[in-house]
Design an enzyme around this catalytic site. Structure first.
Site, PDB file in Angstrom:
ATOM      1  N   ARG A  18       0.939  -1.037   0.089  1.00 29.63           N
ATOM      2  CA  ARG A  18      -0.008   0.231  -0.235  1.00 29.63           C
ATOM      3  C   ARG A  18       0.922   0.843   0.111  1.00 29.63           C
ATOM      4  O   ARG A  18       0.030   2.683  -1.023  1.00 29.63           O
ATOM      5  CB  ARG A  18      -1.202  -0.045   0.966  1.00 29.63           C
ATOM      6  CG  ARG A  18      -1.655  -1.195   0.581  1.00 29.63           C
ATOM      7  CD  ARG A  18      -3.749  -0.911   2.049  1.00 29.63           C
ATOM      8  NE  ARG A  18      -4.295  -1.353   1.465  1.00 29.63           N
ATOM      9  CZ  ARG A  18      -5.406  -2.476   2.252  1.00 29.63           C
ATOM     10  NH1 ARG A  18      -4.928  -1.825   4.106  1.00 29.63           N
ATOM     11  NH2 ARG A  18      -6.043  -2.763   2.437  1.00 29.63           N
TER      12      ARG A  18
ATOM     13  N   LYS B 187     -18.987 -14.279   2.949  1.00 29.97           N
ATOM     14  CA  LYS B 187     -20.018 -12.716   3.409  1.00 29.97           C
ATOM     15  C   LYS B 187     -21.009 -13.182   2.013  1.00 29.97           C
ATOM     16  O   LYS B 187     -20.866 -11.968   1.583  1.00 29.97           O
ATOM     17  CB  LYS B 187     -19.469 -12.077   3.991  1.00 29.97           C
ATOM     18  CG  LYS B 187     -18.845 -12.153   5.184  1.00 29.97           C
ATOM     19  CD  LYS B 187     -18.331 -10.944   5.392  1.00 29.97           C
ATOM     20  CE  LYS B 187     -17.188 -10.776   6.203  1.00 29.97           C
ATOM     21  NZ  LYS B 187     -16.310 -10.276   5.528  1.00 29.97           N
TER      22      LYS B 187
ATOM     23  N   GLY C  41      -9.691  -8.591  -0.210  1.00 28.15           N
ATOM     24  CA  GLY C  41      -8.869  -9.279   0.476  1.00 28.15           C
ATOM     25  C   GLY C  41      -8.661 -10.863   0.310  1.00 28.15           C
ATOM     26  O   GLY C  41      -6.944 -10.780   0.487  1.00 28.15           O
TER      27      GLY C  41
ATOM     28  N   GLY D 128     -13.349  -3.002  -0.249  1.00 28.62           N
ATOM     29  CA  GLY D 128     -14.387  -3.450   0.286  1.00 28.62           C
ATOM     30  C   GLY D 128     -15.293  -2.255  -0.903  1.00 28.62           C
ATOM     31  O   GLY D 128     -15.861  -2.240  -1.575  1.00 28.62           O
TER      32      GLY D 128
HETATM   33  P1  AMP Z   1     -15.245 -13.060   2.292  1.00 29.83           P
HETATM   34  O1  AMP Z   1     -14.828 -12.030   3.165  1.00 29.83           O
HETATM   35  O2  AMP Z   1     -16.971 -12.782   1.951  1.00 29.83           O
HETATM   36  O3  AMP Z   1     -14.580 -12.968   1.033  1.00 29.83           O
HETATM   37  O4  AMP Z   1     -14.751 -14.516   3.247  1.00 29.83           O
HETATM   38  C1  AMP Z   1     -13.776 -15.275   3.269  1.00 29.83           C
HETATM   39  C2  AMP Z   1     -13.502 -15.761   3.863  1.00 29.83           C
HETATM   40  O5  AMP Z   1     -14.331 -17.379   3.144  1.00 29.83           O
HETATM   41  C3  AMP Z   1     -12.436 -16.321   3.855  1.00 29.83           C
HETATM   42  O6  AMP Z   1     -11.562 -16.131   5.295  1.00 29.83           O
HETATM   43  C4  AMP Z   1     -12.684 -18.635   3.499  1.00 29.83           C
HETATM   44  O7  AMP Z   1     -12.252 -19.079   4.739  1.00 29.83           O
HETATM   45  C5  AMP Z   1     -14.101 -18.196   3.411  1.00 29.83           C
HETATM   46  N1  AMP Z   1     -14.470 -19.316   2.858  1.00 29.83           N
HETATM   47  C6  AMP Z   1     -14.580 -19.600   1.865  1.00 29.83           C
HETATM   48  N2  AMP Z   1     -15.527 -21.464   2.033  1.00 29.83           N
HETATM   49  C7  AMP Z   1     -15.855 -21.504   2.968  1.00 29.83           C
HETATM   50  C8  AMP Z   1     -16.982 -22.750   3.024  1.00 29.83           C
HETATM   51  N3  AMP Z   1     -17.665 -23.547   2.931  1.00 29.83           N
HETATM   52  N4  AMP Z   1     -16.968 -22.708   4.523  1.00 29.83           N
HETATM   53  C9  AMP Z   1     -16.708 -21.518   5.480  1.00 29.83           C
HETATM   54  N5  AMP Z   1     -16.073 -20.256   4.893  1.00 29.83           N
HETATM   55  C10 AMP Z   1     -15.469 -20.142   3.920  1.00 29.83           C
END
Ligand code: AMP
Length: 399
Positions: free
Chosen positions: A37, A199, A356, A379
């Protein structure tokens, strides 16, 4: 580019107040573990210094919640930046007040002063007008190069800009806006989006906006299970978001109403006892997840299906891992997709990665340099692609 940039303003002999994103990761000992960054802001800093501006930089670091926190001081960044620009960078112990004002007043053309973490003051995130006015004292003109915080209306990104006639984008901001906006306006087709991560709720607006613009959306990761739930499939103990089920169903219906299949969901899933327990690991077809197991990665057949769609693409946007990639046992799907996107870039496709965790997956595989554009703002990039106006961008002068 619809906003003015540093190239559009006179800088010689003027004081430039520039918002940068120096929110770098620090080790427990307080060392900078990744300076991406800081390096990303160098083109703007070098340009303004060469043109004869004196430069006052303002940034946040971490989440000190309005309190002074020595562990989140930007002093270490001032020192590091000095090494990168090969010129000492001055540092003020507070981002407002007499010491900062004195140091700013004594700057000569080409010199740089970094102000202490702006989030040591709660007025920053509250976008307090009086606090913004105090920050505005440091410049004759204002630039924002902090794309990563452009989706927040904070004092140093939005409020402060109101005090300046000339409010321009830095070069990092310019590159981010041009790249992401061109995805929405003029993508070379086929345009394929790959979405993952956990999420789901924060990403449905984006999927909705992308549905009208992309040729395919491939959905993996934890968010896929809410879509499965929406069509009544068994997901065992996999992660899902109850509140998003209705919207997922609506998106699937909307996608199905077109002439071509647009949303592709996994056809198989790697399952295990838990996201941090690989016992009982096996691959099952979608809908066959045993009650006591959870989905942790996309299966081999899904990787093949996604790869076949991606290998035809001329434009690719990727956000979110395909599984719990932090656990090596569950990282295969994410790795395969990341490698394919890098290969597609080599073969001439335009590839953009935002968010991220997808960026962390690229770093893990040493593939960051093999992507057309890796966004510095997770974001902010998602909100821009969702079609939302970013307050930090809207505040800048139009061309
Ligand atoms: P996000 O911040 O929404 O992009 O989510 C990222 C996180 O999603 C990472 O830490 C992953 O470990 C988690 N993730 C991806 N696939 C799965 C899954 N099948 N079950 C639980 N967590 C997940």
């Amino acid at each position: 580019m619809r906003k003015k940039t540093l190239r559009d303003v006179e800088l010689d002999g003027r004081r430039l107040l520039m918002r940068v994103d120096f929110n770098v990761p620090l080790s427990k000992q307080g060392d900078i573990t990744d300076d991406t960054r800081i390096r990303a802001a160098l083109p703007s800093i070098d340009y303004a210094a060469e043109k004869g501006a004196s430069i006052v930089l303002v940034s946040h670091l971490g989440r000190p919640k309005g309190q002074r926190d020595p562990e989140l001081s930007l002093k270490v960044v001032a020192y590091h930046l000095g090494g990168l620009i090969e010129h000492p960078v001055k540092f003020a112990d507070d981002c407002i007040g007499p010491q900062a004002e004195e140091k700013a007043a004594s700057l000569k053309p080409g010199e740089v002063l970094l102000l202490e973490n702006v989030r040591f003051h709660s007025e920053e995130t509250a976008n307090d007008p009086r606090f913004a006015a105090k920050l505005a004292c440091f410049g004759d003109l204002y630039a924002n190069d902090a794309f990563g915080t452009a989706h927040r209306a904070h004092a140093s990104t939005e409020g402060v800009a109101r005090h300046f006639e000339e409010r321009v984008a830095g070069f990092l901001m310019e590159r981010e806006l041009e790249t992401l906006e061109s995805l929405l306006l003029e993508p070379e087709r086929p345009f394929v989006a790959v979405m993952g991560g956990a999420k789901v709720s924060g990403k449905l607006g984006l999927i909705d906006n992308l549905l009208e613009r992309v040729d395919r959306i491939l959905i993996g990761g934890g968010m896929a299970y809410t879509f499965f739930k929406a069509v009544g499939l068994e997901i065992g103990g996999s992660i899902f978001d109850e509140k998003s089920i209705t919207l997922c169903k609506e998106l699937l219906d909307k996608a199905a109403s077109g002439s071509e299949k647009k949303i592709f969901l996994p056809v198989d899933t790697v399952v295990a006892k838990g996201v941090d327990d690989d016992s009982g690991m096996m691959t099952v077809s979608t809908g066959d997840i045993p009650e006591n197991l959870v989905g942790v990665d996309i299966g081999r057949k899904t990787v093949e299906m996604f790869s076949s769609e991606l290998s035809r693409a001329r434009t690719i946007f990727w956000n979110g891992p395909m599984g719990v990639f932090e656990n090596p046992s569950f990282s295969e799907g994410t790795k395969q997709i990341a490698r394919l996107i890098a290969d597609m870039t080599r073969d001439g496709a335009r590839t953009v990665v935002g968010g991220g965790d997808s960026v962390a997956a690229l770093s893990m595989l040493h593939l960051k340099g093999k992507i057309t554009h890796v966004s510095t703002g997770g974001g902010a990039s998602l909100e821009l692609l969702e079609g939302k106006a970013l307050p930090g961008v809207e505040a800048l002068s139009d061309t």
